[in-house]
Design a protein around this motif. Sequence first.
Motif, mmCIF file in Angstrom:
data_model
loop_
_atom_site.group_PDB
_atom_site.id
_atom_site.type_symbol
_atom_site.label_atom_id
_atom_site.label_comp_id
_atom_site.label_asym_id
_atom_site.label_seq_id
_atom_site.Cartn_x
_atom_site.Cartn_y
_atom_site.Cartn_z
ATOM 1 N N LYS A 153 0.851 -1.187 0.000
ATOM 2 C CA LYS A 153 0.000 0.000 0.000
ATOM 3 C C LYS A 153 0.883 1.233 0.000
ATOM 4 O O LYS A 153 1.592 1.512 0.970
ATOM 5 C CB LYS A 153 -0.927 -0.006 1.208
ATOM 6 N N ARG A 184 10.171 14.962 -6.409
ATOM 7 C CA ARG A 184 8.752 15.304 -6.541
ATOM 8 C C ARG A 184 8.553 16.814 -6.574
ATOM 9 O O ARG A 184 7.758 17.332 -7.355
ATOM 10 C CB ARG A 184 7.954 14.673 -5.398
ATOM 11 N N THR A 194 10.371 5.263 -10.504
ATOM 12 C CA THR A 194 9.385 5.176 -9.432
ATOM 13 C C THR A 194 10.061 5.022 -8.075
ATOM 14 O O THR A 194 9.633 5.631 -7.077
ATOM 15 C CB THR A 194 8.431 3.996 -9.683
ATOM 16 N N PRO A 225 0.206 10.664 -12.706
ATOM 17 C CA PRO A 225 -0.999 10.623 -11.869
ATOM 18 C C PRO A 225 -1.217 9.213 -11.315
ATOM 19 O O PRO A 225 -1.005 8.220 -12.005
ATOM 20 C CB PRO A 225 -2.119 11.016 -12.846
ATOM 21 N N ASN A 226 -1.629 9.144 -10.068
ATOM 22 C CA ASN A 226 -1.938 7.862 -9.432
ATOM 23 C C ASN A 226 -0.774 6.879 -9.604
ATOM 24 O O ASN A 226 -0.951 5.747 -10.062
ATOM 25 C CB ASN A 226 -3.221 7.268 -10.023
ATOM 26 N N ILE A 227 0.415 7.325 -9.243
ATOM 27 C CA ILE A 227 1.598 6.495 -9.439
ATOM 28 C C ILE A 227 1.528 5.219 -8.618
ATOM 29 O O ILE A 227 2.160 4.207 -8.967
ATOM 30 C CB ILE A 227 2.870 7.306 -9.082
ATOM 31 N N ALA A 228 0.744 5.203 -7.553
ATOM 32 C CA ALA A 228 0.619 3.996 -6.731
ATOM 33 C C ALA A 228 0.004 2.846 -7.509
ATOM 34 O O ALA A 228 0.219 1.674 -7.176
ATOM 35 C CB ALA A 228 -0.206 4.291 -5.483
ATOM 36 N N ALA A 229 -0.753 3.160 -8.572
ATOM 37 C CA ALA A 229 -1.389 2.110 -9.367
ATOM 38 C C ALA A 229 -0.486 1.586 -10.474
ATOM 39 O O ALA A 229 -0.837 0.608 -11.138
ATOM 40 C CB ALA A 229 -2.695 2.630 -9.967
ATOM 41 N N ARG A 230 0.650 2.236 -10.718
ATOM 42 C CA ARG A 230 1.580 1.787 -11.754
ATOM 43 C C ARG A 230 2.466 0.685 -11.192
ATOM 44 O O ARG A 230 3.212 0.910 -10.241
ATOM 45 C CB ARG A 230 2.437 2.962 -12.244
ATOM 46 N N ARG A 262 5.541 13.664 -13.875
ATOM 47 C CA ARG A 262 4.654 13.613 -12.720
ATOM 48 C C ARG A 262 3.504 12.688 -13.106
ATOM 49 O O ARG A 262 2.590 13.081 -13.824
ATOM 50 C CB ARG A 262 4.144 15.008 -12.365
ATOM 51 N N GLY A 322 0.849 13.815 -16.844
ATOM 52 C CA GLY A 322 0.398 12.464 -17.165
ATOM 53 C C GLY A 322 0.228 12.185 -18.643
ATOM 54 O O GLY A 322 0.454 11.069 -19.100
ATOM 55 N N ARG A 379 1.217 5.288 -0.386
ATOM 56 C CA ARG A 379 0.514 6.574 -0.307
ATOM 57 C C ARG A 379 1.550 7.675 -0.173
ATOM 58 O O ARG A 379 2.385 7.655 0.730
ATOM 59 C CB ARG A 379 -0.439 6.619 0.879
#
Length: 772
Positions: free
Chosen positions: A327, A651, A641, A556-561, A554, A533, A329
């Motif tokens: 997880k 960042r 990443t 978007p929603n890099i946690a999902a990559r 940058r 993105g 965040r």
Amino acid sequence: MLKLHDFCNRALLRDIGIDPDIAAGIHPERLRRLCQEGARLTAQHVRTLQATRRRATLAATVLETIVTLTDDAVLMFDRLLGQMFRREQNSADTALKRDRRNINGKIRLLARLGDALLTAKVSGGDIGAAVEAVVGWDDLGREVDEARKLIRPDAVDPVTVAATNYPVLRQVGPLFIASFTFGAVPACHTLARAVAIMRDLHLGRLKKLPPDTPVAFIRQAWRRAIGPGIPDRRVYEFCVLVELRDRLRAGDMWVEGSRRYRAVEQQLIPSPVFATMRAAGPLPIPAPDTASAWLDERRTRLARRLAEVERKAETDALEDVQLSLGKLRISPLKAVTPDEADSALAPLYAHLPAIRITDLLAEVDRWTGFSQCFTHLQSGRVADEPRAILTAVLADATNLGHKRMAEACDLVTQRQLSWLASWHLREETYGRALARLVNAQHTAPLAALFGSGTSSSSDGQNFLLDRRAQATGAVNPHKGAEPAVSFYSHVSDRYAPFHSTVISASASEAAQVLDGLLHHGADLHIEEHHVDGGGVSDHVFALCHLLGFRFAPRIPNIAARRLHLFNGIEPGPDIAPLVAGRIDEALIAAHWDDVLRLGTSIRTGVVSASIMLERLGSYPRANGLALALREIGRVERTLFTLDWIEQPEQRRRATRELNKGEAENALKRAIFFHRIGRIRDHALQAQTHRASALNLVAGAIVLWNTTYLQAARMHLASLGRSVPPDLLQHLSPLGWQHINLTGDYLWTDPDAPSSALRPLRQMHAVEGPAKP
């Protein structure tokens, strides 16, 4: 709609019978100049040329026009099919909005009926009585009939689209196929045969589809909608045209005589030439000669970076990042601009003198001489009146146009502006002028505080099209419902806009990232590049790495990559759930020579990165080069990443640089305000001139502001009110409230000395800075 006279014009030029091979021995630059002259010369001027030069000019112009019309026809064919799908989607959306009340009513009825049936089943009651209590059997039958009429297909229905658009398809499709000769890779032989059948039907050689008509190329989802066997001729021709469009995009099929839609093999450096370059070494790209060397280095680096991030995750040492059992965040960035920055920087803008945009351009021209870059196409001479050149540039940059600019300016007439635009304002002259401004900006003392000069960012900016130009645009549903084009611009970390190109509003921005980094003409040494993105893809990660740029988007929603690791690298429990798979090392090794050839072709300018990225992004899954490049991109994206997770400064830097580009877009929107900011030009060249002029004027404003902000800084220092250097990095040279962008475009001080600056404004009460 596709312009049918383009086919006729191309056929007429082709019937002249000029052999394209006659230009094979001519230097490309010389041939390009002949073509540019031929496009501008009138018939009277052509007759005055020497016979040999006249024939050379005409031949070069005819050959270039054939190629241009070919590319334009394929592009318009692509857009025509896109418009059909868009109309179908709009029709479905309209029907959904129209029927939403009825649909909601049916859903509410279903919910009540379902509750009643479930209650009856649980309590052992009568199912029939439950239905009667809710709606009644007669009414239920009517409701079912009405609900059936509201059913819409989940995806595009090829049968419906073909039937709705058949009059246009029947007029354009067969003519398009009959007008060109297509080539194909072996994997597309069934589609090539289908194209040949369409051609024979159009020419009357066949009366109907033969029994052995190929259908294997039709999408499986469409096959289910169409049904088994050979489909209706209208549906079949529609499927052929759509698949042909997609394969032309990818390069699996190509058009003989086209420049943009050539075979991929023809666009790269010839294999024998590449082999010679490789043997002589080194290649002009910073990549090892063997795949094993690259794989060993990246495997070692990836294992080390993974271990470093995992150690910090275990000890909760990652700043603003929570990573536990897969997880991830990342907390939003905190503002880094000190509270005292605004009050400390306000006096700088308050001292800037008010100025007309015309006088600003004239002053910047006296400093840099950028107007001298707009040389005459034939003679190479600069214009006699620099202010006339600047007026023509301003007519494009403000979107005013030549006619209205001539009315607002007493210096030149509309005819003079049109002549200057035709012979002096070209893509290469705009590029040279912009490079001169960029170089001046990067050597300005104050600009060094804005950034190191080695970073940049890029972003697209949508401009709506006027009604008469809407046929040349596209709709991006994420940015509005009207046809538009996008000006995709690159900006350095010192606020210098150094490249701009015009793309379709619906096109992928990722394909345009590298063109600006490779072909800008300024003395820049960009090492790191940032995008939002829309500019992200694994192929861009790969090519940026191979060409020596650090790609730092940058995402978007890099946690999902998901991450990808080499075999033998085992992630810990915190990272393991983020890993999607393993890198296919064998695939990279098998296509390493092709990867090096592609990178070398792009670096040497044989083919543009944008064309190759568009092709690679459209390739079928079976293409080895595209898949190998994707694997390389996955390695680079995984490394990036890990850096993004561990390094908060990474960042912050990406956000800071992207904010500069977005702020510069606001300045450009203020400049490009005439005609409500809508573009009415049909031709891509005219739209490109708008984008180039807008970039140039924005660059001039940035340089002027930077210069005068430095003067204001020195003035305040002389008064004992120095601005701390650590606050100056938060200063932006993008303000425009002190610049008069509207009204009459008059030139008031043509004889001012080149080195003197205007007196600063003396303020008793300090005002806030002009904000973009």
